[in-house]
Write a protein that holds these residues in place. Sequence first.
Motif, mmCIF file in Angstrom:
data_model
loop_
_atom_site.group_PDB
_atom_site.id
_atom_site.type_symbol
_atom_site.label_atom_id
_atom_site.label_comp_id
_atom_site.label_asym_id
_atom_site.label_seq_id
_atom_site.Cartn_x
_atom_site.Cartn_y
_atom_site.Cartn_z
ATOM 1 N N TYR A 118 0.822 -1.216 0.000
ATOM 2 C CA TYR A 118 0.000 0.000 0.000
ATOM 3 C C TYR A 118 0.854 1.263 0.000
ATOM 4 O O TYR A 118 0.631 2.180 -0.794
ATOM 5 C CB TYR A 118 -0.928 -0.004 1.212
ATOM 6 N N ILE A 119 1.861 1.323 0.899
ATOM 7 C CA ILE A 119 2.602 2.573 1.036
ATOM 8 C C ILE A 119 3.691 2.742 -0.034
ATOM 9 O O ILE A 119 4.092 3.869 -0.329
ATOM 10 C CB ILE A 119 3.224 2.716 2.437
ATOM 11 N N GLU A 120 4.175 1.644 -0.610
ATOM 12 C CA GLU A 120 5.248 1.743 -1.587
ATOM 13 C C GLU A 120 4.740 1.737 -3.021
ATOM 14 O O GLU A 120 5.345 2.356 -3.896
ATOM 15 C CB GLU A 120 6.256 0.601 -1.385
ATOM 16 N N GLY A 121 3.655 1.004 -3.267
ATOM 17 C CA GLY A 121 3.110 0.947 -4.617
ATOM 18 C C GLY A 121 4.037 0.328 -5.630
ATOM 19 O O GLY A 121 4.113 0.768 -6.782
ATOM 20 N N ARG A 122 4.768 -0.706 -5.217
ATOM 21 C CA ARG A 122 5.734 -1.343 -6.127
ATOM 22 C C ARG A 122 5.308 -2.754 -6.547
ATOM 23 O O ARG A 122 6.084 -3.473 -7.144
ATOM 24 C CB ARG A 122 7.115 -1.416 -5.470
ATOM 25 N N GLY A 123 4.086 -3.161 -6.183
ATOM 26 C CA GLY A 123 3.619 -4.487 -6.572
ATOM 27 C C GLY A 123 4.111 -5.593 -5.674
ATOM 28 O O GLY A 123 4.394 -6.705 -6.145
ATOM 29 N N THR A 124 4.212 -5.316 -4.373
ATOM 30 C CA THR A 124 4.741 -6.304 -3.428
ATOM 31 C C THR A 124 3.922 -7.592 -3.439
ATOM 32 O O THR A 124 4.486 -8.697 -3.481
ATOM 33 C CB THR A 124 4.766 -5.717 -2.003
ATOM 34 N N ILE A 125 2.592 -7.483 -3.402
ATOM 35 C CA ILE A 125 1.736 -8.666 -3.328
ATOM 36 C C ILE A 125 1.769 -9.440 -4.646
ATOM 37 O O ILE A 125 1.973 -10.658 -4.665
ATOM 38 C CB ILE A 125 0.285 -8.280 -2.986
ATOM 39 N N SER A 126 1.596 -8.749 -5.759
ATOM 40 C CA SER A 126 1.552 -9.440 -7.053
ATOM 41 C C SER A 126 2.908 -10.028 -7.424
ATOM 42 O O SER A 126 2.983 -10.993 -8.190
ATOM 43 C CB SER A 126 1.083 -8.484 -8.161
ATOM 44 N N SER A 127 4.006 -9.486 -6.872
ATOM 45 C CA SER A 127 5.336 -9.969 -7.247
ATOM 46 C C SER A 127 5.582 -11.400 -6.804
ATOM 47 O O SER A 127 6.342 -12.128 -7.441
ATOM 48 C CB SER A 127 6.418 -9.053 -6.659
ATOM 49 N N ILE A 128 4.956 -11.824 -5.722
ATOM 50 C CA ILE A 128 5.176 -13.189 -5.245
ATOM 51 C C ILE A 128 4.355 -14.188 -6.046
ATOM 52 O O ILE A 128 4.479 -15.402 -5.880
ATOM 53 C CB ILE A 128 4.884 -13.301 -3.728
ATOM 54 N N VAL A 129 3.517 -13.672 -6.951
ATOM 55 C CA VAL A 129 2.778 -14.530 -7.885
ATOM 56 C C VAL A 129 3.459 -14.524 -9.254
ATOM 57 O O VAL A 129 3.753 -15.573 -9.824
ATOM 58 C CB VAL A 129 1.310 -14.072 -8.017
ATOM 59 N N GLY A 130 3.729 -13.335 -9.772
ATOM 60 C CA GLY A 130 4.314 -13.228 -11.109
ATOM 61 C C GLY A 130 5.801 -13.004 -11.137
ATOM 62 O O GLY A 130 6.445 -13.228 -12.170
ATOM 63 N N GLY A 131 6.378 -12.538 -10.030
ATOM 64 C CA GLY A 131 7.822 -12.332 -9.962
ATOM 65 C C GLY A 131 8.279 -10.905 -10.219
ATOM 66 O O GLY A 131 9.414 -10.556 -9.899
ATOM 67 N N TRP A 132 7.404 -10.056 -10.795
ATOM 68 C CA TRP A 132 7.804 -8.713 -11.204
ATOM 69 C C TRP A 132 7.422 -7.668 -10.162
ATOM 70 O O TRP A 132 6.355 -7.727 -9.560
ATOM 71 C CB TRP A 132 7.138 -8.336 -12.519
ATOM 72 N N LYS A 133 8.335 -6.709 -9.957
ATOM 73 C CA LYS A 133 8.044 -5.528 -9.153
ATOM 74 C C LYS A 133 8.327 -4.289 -10.001
ATOM 75 O O LYS A 133 8.899 -4.389 -11.098
ATOM 76 C CB LYS A 133 8.887 -5.502 -7.877
#
Length: 241
Positions: free
Chosen positions: A218-233
């Motif tokens: 939420y505070i960083e907006g870098r895709g922390t949650i989705s990255s552990i699924v797709g790998g990308w931040k």
Amino acid sequence: MSTTGISAKNVAPAAGDHPVEYRRVYVWELPVRAYHWINAIALVALCITGYLIGAPIRAFYASEAYQQYWFGWVRFIHFFCAYVYVFNFLARIYWGFVGNKYARWNNFFPLTKAQRQEVVDVIKTDVLQTKLHGAISTGHNSLAAFIHFLTFLAFAAQSITGFALYSSMSNSFVPRMFTWIVPLMGGEMGVRYWHHLLLWFFVGFIIVHIYLSFYHDYIEGRGTISSIVGGWKFKREKSDK
């Protein structure tokens, strides 16, 4: 020209109106993501079944033991997930030597001055909330990485005490490797105590880990949650590390 005499083109745009340049960075490789989700499923199953083994639900004792096998299934799931847990952990140890820079073991120790300073900054930001976020790490920040390393040590301790308890009822090779742990820790009661204590450590870790993952997303907006699924931040070109 507006009625106030100020030209629209001379009004400074709000800070949020400026486009910000990001680029996608492949952070979490497939073996790291696979380790994470296999470990998550196995750990939750181990916590639930471990608690039931330590404190069985009395409602199930309404029938005679020979008429049901629920506790046998609880034990089977616990032992099966323990093997999955251990071999998955061994695979992660290996990948720490051959994976990309975000997966390697040197990231898990705050050895440099910059890493130690980041540990202090993250504590001030996340725990004490006395500081706004500075530069954002693309992979784990130094504090998170070091806590993950300590968690790996807890993984090892939990596995050793678990197999030590299992050794008294199994002739399999792996459990029998840890028979010496039982007398070392003063008997099965001592081993069981630490094994059960680590259960609650992992329950707390799971809760805090999920909370902080969503918090940083939420505070960083870098895709922390989705990255552990797709790998990308997403990395901000001029401010992220």
